[in-house]
Design a protein around this motif. Structure first.
Motif, PDB file in Angstrom:
ATOM      1  N   CYS A   1     -67.520  56.213 -32.693  1.00 16.63           N
ATOM      2  CA  CYS A   1     -66.391  55.299 -32.527  1.00 16.63           C
ATOM      3  C   CYS A   1     -65.402  55.925 -31.548  1.00 16.63           C
ATOM      4  O   CYS A   1     -65.069  57.105 -31.679  1.00 16.63           O
ATOM      5  N   ALA A   2     -64.952  55.136 -30.569  1.00 16.76           N
ATOM      6  CA  ALA A   2     -64.050  55.676 -29.550  1.00 16.76           C
ATOM      7  C   ALA A   2     -63.053  54.608 -29.123  1.00 16.76           C
ATOM      8  O   ALA A   2     -63.441  53.469 -28.862  1.00 16.76           O
TER       9      ALA A   2
ATOM     10  N   TRP B   1     -60.680  48.217 -21.974  1.00 15.69           N
ATOM     11  CA  TRP B   1     -61.625  47.889 -20.904  1.00 15.69           C
ATOM     12  C   TRP B   1     -60.952  47.713 -19.553  1.00 15.69           C
ATOM     13  O   TRP B   1     -61.601  47.690 -18.527  1.00 15.69           O
TER      14      TRP B   1
ATOM     15  N   LEU C   1     -60.884  50.342 -35.090  1.00 18.65           N
ATOM     16  CA  LEU C   1     -61.896  51.403 -35.102  1.00 18.65           C
ATOM     17  C   LEU C   1     -61.997  52.078 -36.469  1.00 18.65           C
ATOM     18  O   LEU C   1     -63.092  52.443 -36.900  1.00 18.65           O
TER      19      LEU C   1
ATOM     20  N   THR D   1     -72.064  53.298 -29.348  1.00 14.91           N
ATOM     21  CA  THR D   1     -70.669  53.702 -29.204  1.00 14.91           C
ATOM     22  C   THR D   1     -69.837  52.444 -29.427  1.00 14.91           C
ATOM     23  O   THR D   1     -69.885  51.512 -28.620  1.00 14.91           O
TER      24      THR D   1
ATOM     25  N   PRO E   1     -61.282  51.876 -18.629  1.00 15.02           N
ATOM     26  CA  PRO E   1     -62.239  52.535 -19.520  1.00 15.02           C
ATOM     27  C   PRO E   1     -62.385  54.016 -19.204  1.00 15.02           C
ATOM     28  O   PRO E   1     -62.646  54.387 -18.074  1.00 15.02           O
TER      29      PRO E   1
ATOM     30  N   MET F   1     -60.916  52.516 -26.627  1.00 16.29           N
ATOM     31  CA  MET F   1     -61.101  52.209 -25.212  1.00 16.29           C
ATOM     32  C   MET F   1     -60.402  50.900 -24.860  1.00 16.29           C
ATOM     33  O   MET F   1     -60.464  49.926 -25.598  1.00 16.29           O
TER      34      MET F   1
ATOM     35  N   ILE G   1     -64.552  56.058 -20.840  1.00 17.23           N
ATOM     36  CA  ILE G   1     -65.737  56.419 -21.608  1.00 17.23           C
ATOM     37  C   ILE G   1     -66.765  57.009 -20.640  1.00 17.23           C
ATOM     38  O   ILE G   1     -66.949  56.497 -19.552  1.00 17.23           O
TER      39      ILE G   1
ATOM     40  N   THR H   1     -66.362  50.593 -29.569  1.00 13.06           N
ATOM     41  CA  THR H   1     -65.042  50.782 -28.980  1.00 13.06           C
ATOM     42  C   THR H   1     -64.135  49.605 -29.299  1.00 13.06           C
ATOM     43  O   THR H   1     -64.590  48.481 -29.502  1.00 13.06           O
ATOM     44  N   ASP H   2     -62.860  49.890 -29.332  1.00 11.71           N
ATOM     45  CA  ASP H   2     -61.849  48.854 -29.474  1.00 11.71           C
ATOM     46  C   ASP H   2     -60.539  49.395 -28.942  1.00 11.71           C
ATOM     47  O   ASP H   2     -60.316  50.616 -28.928  1.00 11.71           O
TER      48      ASP H   2
END
Length: 193
Positions: free
Chosen positions: A94-95, A99, A72, A63, A102, A97, A104, A65-66
């Motif tokens: 791709c997701a 941090w 992404l 997965t 988050p 996010m 997810i 993430t950015d």
């Protein structure tokens, strides 16, 4: 165009658009030294997606993430371009996010990140994410360009009860050798702790 207020909050420049030396080293580390085949991998700050692509090529479910949507899109394009179609379809997600918050689902065997430890204000969100999203016995693999702040993060990791191994690697770009700091963070917690 970014307003001065928004820029001061997140310094929203397209840092993701550079292929960072730390990402090159992380990709190499994943392909050569890490057993990630069959594991669930979460990539933080995917940027152009090199490390996530390497993890997928090594056989993991990734997965990527950015925080930046454009990053992404490029990571997805690069993965589609550099992986067989069936590998991309079966192993890459791709997701977006942040941090700091988050959203997810699930837990991961391995969390990876290249050049994400560059500000102290990110320490607690990243450490919290490692605590909540790593499976018991899971690990994080982080690379950074041997900044002083990276050594501070190593101390913070140990203060939060993780086991950490630190080493160095060298990446040659052009005619220059660049030293990269590698941090392997082990989640020694069990489901009951």
């Amino acid at each position: 165009r970014v307003s001065p207020e928004l820029f001061s909050l997140d310094e929203r420049l397209p840092y993701w658009a550079d292929l960072w030396t730390s990402s090159i080293d992380l990709a190499d580390w994943l392909l050569k030294a890490q057993e990630v085949a069959g594991k669930r991998v979460l990539e933080l700050g995917s940027g152009l997606g090199l490390a996530g692509i390497a993890a997928a090529r090594a056989g993991s479910q990734v997965t990527m993430t950015d925080y930046e949507t454009d990053a992404l899109l490029f990571a997805r394009y690069n993965a589609l371009t550099n992986l067989p179609v069936d590998t991309f379809q079966k192993r890459v997600r791709c997701a977006p996010m942040d941090w700091r918050a988050p959203d997810i689902a699930g837990k991961f065997d391995v969390i990876i990140g290249a050049d994400i430890i560059y500000e102290r204000r990110n320490f607690l969100p990243i450490l919290s994410l490692l605590q909540t999203r790593l499976v018991p016995g899971g690990c994080a693999l982080l690379t950074e360009p041997d900044r002083a702040i990276g050594r501070e993060f190593l101390d913070a990791v140990q203060d939060h009860g993780f086991l950490a191994r630190h080493s160095y690697s060298t990446v040659i770009r052009g005619n220059r050798e660049q030293r990269v700091s590698r941090l392997q963070v082990q989640n020694e917690r069990t489901e009951k702790s």
